[in-house]
Design a protein around this motif. Structure first.
Motif: not given
Length: 152
Positions: A33-39
């Motif tokens: 997972p990333m710490g921000f929403p993709w896009g």
């Protein structure tokens, strides 16, 4: 040559790395997972008009990334402050996969232990680390210099 980002935290850093990779013609793997929403808006701003030129593959997690790599094996080169080899002594290969950890936590021990080569950027005493986007640019540039930009 490829860049992989392990669970990145900051959209602006990812965008900067994507832009750098697009300029050099290097694909990027994002391990979630990333710490921000993709896009995220900050990501779009940092990539600017280079977004269409980038080659990005998203992986749902570390296991998914490893499964994808098994189909196209590459030497895993980890950028780390715990690295055993100074950047100046590292020898890169055209098919290397340059792995960078998250801004807040780096990579866990099991990821660190999986690396085939661990590289650190030498710095002045008393300084902990560089921004991940700066580190990626420095290491990618040295790897490309050594391999003369040979594509994977």
């Amino acid at each position: 040559m490829r860049i992989a980002l392990f669970e990145p935290d900051i959209a602006g850093n990812v965008g900067t790395i994507l832009r750098t990779a697009a300029c050099f013609g290097v694909p990027v793997d994002l391990i979630e997972p990333m710490g921000f929403p993709w896009g995220d808006r900050a990501l779009r701003r940092a990539k600017m008009d280079y977004a269409a030129a980038g080659d990005v593959t998203r992986h749902v997690d570390w296991a998914g990334f490893l499964a994808a790599q098994a189909r196209q094996p590459a030497r895993l080169v980890l950028a780390t402050t715990r690295g055993a080899v100074d950047l100046w002594d590292a020898r890169f290969r055209p098919h290397d996969l340059l792995l960078f950890g998250s801004e807040g936590a780096g990579v866990p021990d099991h990821v660190h232990d999986r690396a085939d080569l661990r590289v650190r950027i030498p710095m002045r005493a008393g300084f902990r680390s560089l921004n991940v986007a700066i580190s990626a640019g420095i290491i990618l540039s040295e790897a490309m210099r050594q391999t003369r930009g040979q594509a994977a």
